[in-house]
Motif scaffolding. Sequence first.
Motif, PDB file in Angstrom:
ATOM      1  N   GLY A 154      -9.540  36.975  74.293  1.00 35.88           N
ATOM      2  CA  GLY A 154      -9.356  35.649  74.903  1.00 35.88           C
ATOM      3  C   GLY A 154     -10.240  34.561  74.309  1.00 35.88           C
ATOM      4  N   LEU A 155     -11.137  34.933  73.411  1.00 35.58           N
ATOM      5  CA  LEU A 155     -12.026  33.935  72.786  1.00 35.58           C
ATOM      6  C   LEU A 155     -11.373  33.418  71.505  1.00 35.58           C
ATOM      7  N   PRO A 156     -11.136  32.092  71.416  1.00 33.42           N
ATOM      8  CA  PRO A 156     -10.535  31.570  70.187  1.00 33.42           C
ATOM      9  C   PRO A 156     -11.531  31.652  69.028  1.00 33.42           C
ATOM     10  N   ILE A 157     -11.055  32.150  67.907  1.00 33.83           N
ATOM     11  CA  ILE A 157     -11.946  32.348  66.761  1.00 33.83           C
ATOM     12  C   ILE A 157     -11.284  31.836  65.493  1.00 33.83           C
ATOM     13  N   THR A 158     -12.068  31.150  64.669  1.00 36.42           N
ATOM     14  CA  THR A 158     -11.595  30.852  63.320  1.00 36.42           C
ATOM     15  C   THR A 158     -12.294  31.852  62.415  1.00 36.42           C
ATOM     16  N   LEU A 159     -11.475  32.755  61.865  1.00 37.90           N
ATOM     17  CA  LEU A 159     -12.019  33.830  61.043  1.00 37.90           C
ATOM     18  C   LEU A 159     -11.900  33.412  59.585  1.00 37.90           C
ATOM     19  N   THR A 160     -12.978  33.579  58.829  1.00 38.57           N
ATOM     20  CA  THR A 160     -12.985  33.125  57.439  1.00 38.57           C
ATOM     21  C   THR A 160     -13.294  34.287  56.504  1.00 38.57           C
ATOM     22  N   ASP A 161     -12.412  34.494  55.516  1.00 40.10           N
ATOM     23  CA  ASP A 161     -12.637  35.519  54.497  1.00 40.10           C
ATOM     24  C   ASP A 161     -13.215  34.811  53.272  1.00 40.10           C
ATOM     25  N   THR A 162     -14.112  35.469  52.575  1.00 41.41           N
ATOM     26  CA  THR A 162     -14.785  34.815  51.443  1.00 41.41           C
ATOM     27  C   THR A 162     -14.787  35.728  50.218  1.00 41.41           C
ATOM     28  N   ALA A 163     -15.119  35.137  49.087  1.00 43.30           N
ATOM     29  CA  ALA A 163     -15.219  35.907  47.841  1.00 43.30           C
ATOM     30  C   ALA A 163     -16.416  36.857  47.925  1.00 43.30           C
ATOM     31  N   GLY A 164     -16.276  38.043  47.319  1.00 47.75           N
ATOM     32  CA  GLY A 164     -17.371  39.014  47.310  1.00 47.75           C
ATOM     33  C   GLY A 164     -18.574  38.458  46.547  1.00 47.75           C
ATOM     34  N   LEU A 165     -19.780  38.762  47.071  1.00 41.15           N
ATOM     35  CA  LEU A 165     -21.002  38.223  46.457  1.00 41.15           C
ATOM     36  C   LEU A 165     -21.483  39.164  45.350  1.00 41.15           C
ATOM     37  N   ARG A 166     -21.595  38.642  44.159  1.00 40.77           N
ATOM     38  CA  ARG A 166     -22.142  39.424  43.035  1.00 40.77           C
ATOM     39  C   ARG A 166     -22.476  38.476  41.884  1.00 40.77           C
ATOM     40  N   GLU A 167     -23.249  38.964  40.930  1.00 42.41           N
ATOM     41  CA  GLU A 167     -23.531  38.190  39.715  1.00 42.41           C
ATOM     42  C   GLU A 167     -22.284  38.258  38.856  1.00 42.41           C
ATOM     43  N   THR A 168     -21.827  37.123  38.358  1.00 37.48           N
ATOM     44  CA  THR A 168     -20.620  37.128  37.533  1.00 37.48           C
ATOM     45  C   THR A 168     -20.636  35.984  36.533  1.00 37.48           C
ATOM     46  N   GLY A 169     -19.969  36.212  35.408  1.00 35.67           N
ATOM     47  CA  GLY A 169     -19.867  35.157  34.398  1.00 35.67           C
ATOM     48  C   GLY A 169     -18.576  34.365  34.564  1.00 35.67           C
ATOM     49  N   ASP A 170     -17.701  34.856  35.436  1.00 37.00           N
ATOM     50  CA  ASP A 170     -16.403  34.214  35.645  1.00 37.00           C
ATOM     51  C   ASP A 170     -16.591  32.907  36.430  1.00 37.00           C
ATOM     52  N   LEU A 171     -16.167  31.795  35.833  1.00 33.26           N
ATOM     53  CA  LEU A 171     -16.396  30.483  36.458  1.00 33.26           C
ATOM     54  C   LEU A 171     -15.692  30.323  37.804  1.00 33.26           C
ATOM     55  N   VAL A 172     -14.455  30.852  37.871  1.00 33.49           N
ATOM     56  CA  VAL A 172     -13.690  30.727  39.120  1.00 33.49           C
ATOM     57  C   VAL A 172     -14.387  31.523  40.229  1.00 33.49           C
ATOM     58  N   GLU A 173     -14.829  32.708  39.882  1.00 30.48           N
ATOM     59  CA  GLU A 173     -15.504  33.549  40.876  1.00 30.48           C
ATOM     60  C   GLU A 173     -16.834  32.922  41.311  1.00 30.48           C
ATOM     61  N   GLN A 174     -17.518  32.312  40.349  1.00 27.73           N
ATOM     62  CA  GLN A 174     -18.795  31.642  40.682  1.00 27.73           C
ATOM     63  C   GLN A 174     -18.563  30.535  41.719  1.00 27.73           C
ATOM     64  N   GLU A 175     -17.487  29.768  41.514  1.00 22.31           N
ATOM     65  CA  GLU A 175     -17.175  28.692  42.461  1.00 22.31           C
ATOM     66  C   GLU A 175     -16.828  29.297  43.830  1.00 22.31           C
ATOM     67  N   GLY A 176     -16.081  30.415  43.812  1.00 19.81           N
ATOM     68  CA  GLY A 176     -15.743  31.109  45.062  1.00 19.81           C
ATOM     69  C   GLY A 176     -16.997  31.550  45.800  1.00 19.81           C
ATOM     70  N   ILE A 177     -17.974  32.052  45.069  1.00 21.12           N
ATOM     71  CA  ILE A 177     -19.221  32.531  45.675  1.00 21.12           C
ATOM     72  C   ILE A 177     -20.020  31.350  46.239  1.00 21.12           C
ATOM     73  N   ARG A 178     -20.004  30.230  45.500  1.00 18.56           N
ATOM     74  CA  ARG A 178     -20.695  29.032  45.996  1.00 18.56           C
ATOM     75  C   ARG A 178     -20.087  28.595  47.334  1.00 18.56           C
ATOM     76  N   ARG A 179     -18.762  28.617  47.397  1.00 16.23           N
ATOM     77  CA  ARG A 179     -18.077  28.238  48.644  1.00 16.23           C
ATOM     78  C   ARG A 179     -18.338  29.253  49.756  1.00 16.23           C
ATOM     79  N   ALA A 180     -18.424  30.529  49.364  1.00 11.92           N
ATOM     80  CA  ALA A 180     -18.699  31.580  50.357  1.00 11.92           C
ATOM     81  C   ALA A 180     -20.056  31.324  51.017  1.00 11.92           C
ATOM     82  N   ILE A 181     -21.032  30.971  50.203  1.00 16.80           N
ATOM     83  CA  ILE A 181     -22.393  30.770  50.743  1.00 16.80           C
ATOM     84  C   ILE A 181     -22.425  29.556  51.676  1.00 16.80           C
ATOM     85  N   LYS A 182     -21.652  28.527  51.321  1.00 22.54           N
ATOM     86  CA  LYS A 182     -21.563  27.342  52.186  1.00 22.54           C
ATOM     87  C   LYS A 182     -20.993  27.737  53.562  1.00 22.54           C
TER      88      LYS A 182
END
Length: 479
Positions: A291-319
């Motif tokens: 009965g509790l309304p929830i906004t559930l958010t899935d995020t990119a997995g956290l890891r060291e990566t050279g992939d630019l898209v994944e890096q941006e995903g991780i930055r957004r995940a941390i935010k």
Amino acid sequence: MVILGGFFFGYHLGFLFNMTLSFLGEFKMQYQTTIAAIATPLGRGGVGVIRLSGPKAYEIAEQLTQKSLPVARMAGFRQFCDADGSVMDEGIVLCFPNPHSFTGEDVVELQGHGGPVIQNALLARLLDLGATAAKAGEFSMRAFENGKMDLVQAEAIADLIDATSQAAARSAVRSLQGAFSTKINTVLEKLIHLRLHVEAAIDFPEEEIDFLADGKILALLDDVQDSVQAVQQSARQGQLLREGLQVVIAGKPNAGKSSLLNTLAGHERAIVTDIAGTTRDVLHEKISLNGLPITLTDTAGLRETGDLVEQEGIRRAIKEIEQADLLLLVYDLNQGDEPLQLAQQYFADHLEPKRLLLIGNKCDLTDQVAELSDYQGFRHIRVSAKQDMGVQALIDAITAHAGFQPEEDTFIARTRHLDAMKRTQCYLSEAREQLVVFNAGELVAESLRLAQNALGEITGDFSADDLLGKIFGSFCIGK
Ligand SMILES: Nc1nc2c(ncn2[C@@H]2O[C@H](COP(=O)(O)OP(=O)(O)OP(=O)(O)O)[C@@H](O)[C@H]2O)c(=O)[nH]1
Ligand SMILES: [Mg+2]
């Protein structure tokens, strides 16, 4: 006390009593303008309602229908005519004379056909006849200013319309019927009673010290503080019900975050693969748990990566992690990970037990059973997102973590109300300190006055114009 009586009631009581009346009684505001708005959602439908409110509502409606209006509160069939006398639409006219109307003014409801073109044309005709287009929430604002309802009730109408669950709708109705306002007014009355005693003590300086010290004022103050706390607790439930909880799922790639989101949502919302780094963008899903309304958010997995898209995903995940009310930190039980290590690496500043739940996933691949435990002061739960093991216990842990325990009589509440109660409590604590530590009557009185103002903001007794503008501005047009 007996000596105090006569003078006191003749002087201070007059002032404070008027104040009491002003919050219990009604006063009327005279608006010069007559407002009009389409009250039903713009779209195609059998009926579309346009509302008129103000001193010229009747006159304008008579010109539109080119006939006299039906008797008050009785439906009358009329044609709605353009300036050249041609018929634009036809329908029902309902009149509600002041003060027995929603706004307290003369109100006319025109029930024509529900199509955007005809509704807009009718509204334009009303504006030509002298009406003004209503701003968002202007009908409710007039109802509030004419004493037809208080601020909590006006907000409850908006909450009822916006309710996303049965429970939220039920509690909005309870607030609309005055359940919340009654509680606030009861505390306000106690507070005014306490102020009367303090003001009386100040008026008789030779007795002030004794009077302040005799324990009576402290006992009254205790009672007020307890009462505010009790309302705060109920209001917190109502606020959770209205505003819900922001829950973010985070962890290493492949831990099973997206699988958990899908299991909690009850459908395949997020892409799940065995490739680490599948989820890159932030994904939101609105769900309801117990009965509790929830906004559930899935995020990119956290890891060291050279992939630019994944890096941006991780930055957004941390935010997202930093803004979450509650963080579900998921790790794979089979990888031998120390669950807090990742948190220390990526968001050490946001590591609070009351905002974090540790989730050991994939327990189906281990010989460990799904269960709730403690891990270094944090709540920890083992589950299998894929096999739906331990998920109900997780749901219970999430709602318990949020302190969500709605009761039968929960009323809807907003962050604004909780802020006002928090400020009330601060002023009451100040008053207590002035009383107990310094025995300073004037300062006690001033803190109590500020406490009353803060509490009065909830129902609108002491609300500043800009606060009112903000509240009603968030309503929809025609309300
Ligand atoms: N056996 C088992 N496998 C699981 C469980 N949860 C997830 N998996 C599998 O683990 C793999 C990764 O799952 P995802 O849900 O995509 O993991 P994720 O954490 O979202 O991964 P990223 O998006 O890459 O960060 C998939 O093959 C899932 O089927 C579980 O409880 N048990
Ligand atoms: Mg994923």
